[in-house]
Scaffold this active site. Structure first.
Site, PDB file in Angstrom:
ATOM      1  N   SER A   1       0.801  -1.229   0.000  1.00 10.11           N
ATOM      2  CA  SER A   1       0.000   0.000   0.000  1.00 10.11           C
ATOM      3  C   SER A   1       0.832   1.276   0.000  1.00 10.11           C
ATOM      4  O   SER A   1       0.284   2.364  -0.117  1.00 10.11           O
ATOM      5  CB  SER A   1      -0.945   0.023   1.216  1.00 10.11           C
ATOM      6  N   THR A   2       2.154   1.137   0.129  1.00  9.59           N
ATOM      7  CA  THR A   2       2.948   2.365   0.224  1.00  9.59           C
ATOM      8  C   THR A   2       2.868   3.184  -1.060  1.00  9.59           C
ATOM      9  O   THR A   2       2.851   4.414  -1.007  1.00  9.59           O
ATOM     10  CB  THR A   2       4.425   2.076   0.579  1.00  9.59           C
TER      11      THR A   2
ATOM     12  N   PRO B   1       1.206   5.466   4.798  1.00 15.03           N
ATOM     13  CA  PRO B   1       2.397   5.151   5.585  1.00 15.03           C
ATOM     14  C   PRO B   1       2.200   3.881   6.402  1.00 15.03           C
ATOM     15  O   PRO B   1       1.077   3.514   6.731  1.00 15.03           O
ATOM     16  CB  PRO B   1       2.539   6.364   6.502  1.00 15.03           C
ATOM     17  N   ASP B   2       3.297   3.224   6.667  1.00 14.98           N
ATOM     18  CA  ASP B   2       3.260   1.990   7.454  1.00 14.98           C
ATOM     19  C   ASP B   2       3.163   2.391   8.916  1.00 14.98           C
ATOM     20  O   ASP B   2       4.133   2.402   9.641  1.00 14.98           O
ATOM     21  CB  ASP B   2       4.549   1.208   7.181  1.00 14.98           C
ATOM     22  N   PHE B   3       1.927   2.737   9.351  1.00 13.41           N
ATOM     23  CA  PHE B   3       1.858   3.484  10.601  1.00 13.41           C
ATOM     24  C   PHE B   3       1.828   2.641  11.858  1.00 13.41           C
ATOM     25  O   PHE B   3       1.854   3.174  12.947  1.00 13.41           O
ATOM     26  CB  PHE B   3       0.693   4.479  10.600  1.00 13.41           C
ATOM     27  N   ARG B   4       1.814   1.328  11.738  1.00 17.49           N
ATOM     28  CA  ARG B   4       1.855   0.540  12.963  1.00 17.49           C
ATOM     29  C   ARG B   4       3.276   0.165  13.346  1.00 17.49           C
ATOM     30  O   ARG B   4       3.509  -0.336  14.432  1.00 17.49           O
ATOM     31  CB  ARG B   4       0.990  -0.705  12.838  1.00 17.49           C
TER      32      ARG B   4
ATOM     33  N   ASN C   1      -2.998  -5.501   6.423  1.00 12.09           N
ATOM     34  CA  ASN C   1      -3.334  -4.085   6.281  1.00 12.09           C
ATOM     35  C   ASN C   1      -4.764  -3.808   6.739  1.00 12.09           C
ATOM     36  O   ASN C   1      -5.630  -4.677   6.658  1.00 12.09           O
ATOM     37  CB  ASN C   1      -3.160  -3.652   4.828  1.00 12.09           C
TER      38      ASN C   1
ATOM     39  N   ASP D   1      -6.266  -0.881   5.620  1.00 13.32           N
ATOM     40  CA  ASP D   1      -6.665   0.258   4.790  1.00 13.32           C
ATOM     41  C   ASP D   1      -7.853  -0.029   3.879  1.00 13.32           C
ATOM     42  O   ASP D   1      -8.309   0.860   3.157  1.00 13.32           O
ATOM     43  CB  ASP D   1      -5.465   0.757   3.979  1.00 13.32           C
TER      44      ASP D   1
ATOM     45  N   HIS E   1      -5.370  -8.289  10.724  1.00 14.99           N
ATOM     46  CA  HIS E   1      -5.303  -7.257  11.756  1.00 14.99           C
ATOM     47  C   HIS E   1      -6.554  -6.393  11.765  1.00 14.99           C
ATOM     48  O   HIS E   1      -6.548  -5.261  12.227  1.00 14.99           O
ATOM     49  CB  HIS E   1      -4.027  -6.419  11.591  1.00 14.99           C
TER      50      HIS E   1
ATOM     51  N   CYS F   1     -22.823  -5.597  24.676  1.00 14.55           N
ATOM     52  CA  CYS F   1     -23.588  -4.962  23.599  1.00 14.55           C
ATOM     53  C   CYS F   1     -23.054  -5.367  22.232  1.00 14.55           C
ATOM     54  O   CYS F   1     -23.721  -6.047  21.467  1.00 14.55           O
ATOM     55  CB  CYS F   1     -23.543  -3.448  23.793  1.00 14.55           C
TER      56      CYS F   1
ATOM     57  N   CYS G   1     -21.796   4.431  21.252  1.00 18.45           N
ATOM     58  CA  CYS G   1     -22.874   3.519  20.882  1.00 18.45           C
ATOM     59  C   CYS G   1     -24.226   4.179  21.173  1.00 18.45           C
ATOM     60  O   CYS G   1     -24.447   4.704  22.271  1.00 18.45           O
ATOM     61  CB  CYS G   1     -22.731   2.242  21.695  1.00 18.45           C
TER      62      CYS G   1
ATOM     63  N   SER H   1       7.767  -7.704   5.922  1.00 13.66           N
ATOM     64  CA  SER H   1       9.065  -8.201   6.372  1.00 13.66           C
ATOM     65  C   SER H   1       8.887  -9.410   7.285  1.00 13.66           C
ATOM     66  O   SER H   1       9.856  -9.901   7.853  1.00 13.66           O
ATOM     67  CB  SER H   1       9.836  -7.088   7.076  1.00 13.66           C
TER      68      SER H   1
HETATM   69 ZN   LIG Z   1     -23.245  -0.530  22.844  1.00 17.78          ZN
END
Ligand SMILES: [Zn+2]
Length: 382
Positions: free
Chosen positions: A87-88, A93-96, A167, A169, A186, A199, A220, A262
């Site tokens: 996705s780059t 960005p590889d934000f994790r 990803n 995204d 993820h 809930c 919620c 990686s």
């Molecule tokens: Zn709720």
């Protein structure tokens, strides 16, 4: 101090949050489950007993060798494993990953430490930084890449068993993969849930988008608890489908294509060791990854990639961007024109949809433009 009970940490299936609607995969797999279980047991036993034969399937450990194998007709079940690297080129960005520019930009949120923004316990007390970041990085401001459409092309050719993505995204969905084609290991922004375990009300992307862009903390409407996109935070469990599908898919995989990762995050990285010993594995990445730790190799916990040793017989590393690698492979397969045509057609479609939405916005509509909203409707996962 979470308002929900901490789930016990244990192995695999016990580790997942129960979500009954996700328990079953598609019906064809339900019918084939007996066979699949047998396959799994067979491969488990043969691996444990060292009976799994390591046949050399590729005539050459190159991209050309992989292409000839795909065209031979013997390769019917391809699994793709993908990470941030696909996705780059879309600008995401590889934000994790700690160490990327993004973590350095988080100072303004006064986090105790950067990763806290994706930590579930911190989020439940201080949701504001996460939602501010989500607004900046909102999925749907981006277009899928050549690599995403290559995976879609594998699906159209009837060769894609499944795509396992790290990803969040949603670009696989925007490119036209449906819920069934995809394991979002993820999680995803595509759906959200109330964090209260009593809930768990589900909310859709449009609802969440509206909250994020109006700077409201999503709550919620049934119980007033926080609502969180279904991305997997640190301290949370992977989706149950990751584990159920993994057991069905990997023993029958004919070719594993690993792109843009990686292979450092478990349990995702360990998937490469779940295919049979004869299954070729192609890595398309900017650097080699997934190689066996020499120590663990000696102890017999194999499964790592071996591109270079004199024992190498099935692993191919193509060092390039994911887009270039997919174009090169598509070229060898005789699919390049088809792939380029698909990318152009789909990008044009997203652009014209964006224009329409922007026009609607100027007439007073509140929804923010998003290419994610033009993703084809996913099939119901029953
Ligand atoms: Zn709720």
């Amino acid at each position: 101090m979470s308002d929900a009970p901490e789930l016990p940490k244990s192995e695999e299936e016990e580790e997942v949050t129960p979500e009954p609607e996700e328990q079953s995969d598609d019906s064809s797999e339900g019918e084939a489950a007996g066979d699949e279980d047998m396959d799994f047991l067979r491969s488990l036993f043969s691996r444990t007993l060292g009976l799994d034969s390591a046949d050399k399937v590729l005539d050459e450990l190159t991209l050309e060798g992989v292409a000839r194998y795909i065209l031979s007709g013997k390769c019917k079940n391809i699994i793709c494993m993908v990470g941030a690297g696909i996705s780059t080129s879309a600008g995401i960005p590889d934000f994790r990953s700690p160490g990327t520019g993004l973590y350095a930009n988080l100072q303004k949120y006064n986090l105790p430490y950067p990763e806290a923004i994706f930590q579930i316990d911190y989020f439940k007390k201080h949701p504001e930084p996460f939602f501010a970041l989500a607004k900046e990085l909102y999925p749907g401001q981006f277009k899928p890449t050549i690599c995403h459409y290559f995976i879609k092309l594998l699906k159209e050719k009837g060769l894609l068993r499944r795509c396992y993505s790290q990803n969040i995204d949603t670009l696989e969905r925007v490119a036209g993969l449906e819920g069934d084609d995809l394991i979002e290991a993820h999680g995803t922004f595509y759906t959200s849930h109330c964090v209260s375990f009593c809930c768990r009300k589900e909310y859709n992307l449009d609802w969440m988008k509206e909250k994020i862009f109006s700077d409201d903390i999503p709550r919620c409407d049934k119980c007033s608890s926080l609502v969180k996109p279904d991305i997997v935070f640190f301290g949370e469990n992977l989706p149950v489908r990751f584990f159920t599908s993994m057991k069905m898919d990997f023993p029958r995989c004919d070719l594993l294509i690993v792109m843009g990762t990686s292979l450092q995050v478990q349990p995702f990285a360990g998937l490469v060791g779940r295919v049979s010993k004869s299954c070729p594995r192609l890595l398309i990445n900017m650097e080699k990854a997934g190689q066996a730790d020499p120590l663990f190799g000696l102890l017999g916990f194999g499964g790592g990639m071996d591109f270079d040793s004199d024992k190498a017989y099935r692993d191919v590393a193509h060092i390039s961007t994911c887009d270039d690698g997919c174009l090169a492979l598509a070229d060898l397969l005789g699919w390049k024109a088809e792939l380029e045509e698909m990318v152009k057609r789909e990008h044009d479609r997203i652009d014209s949809q964006d224009k329409k939405e922007k026009a609607g916005e100027s007439k007073g509509a509140t929804a923010k433009t998003s290419s994610a909203s033009v993703a084809p409707e996913p099939k119901k996962e029953e």
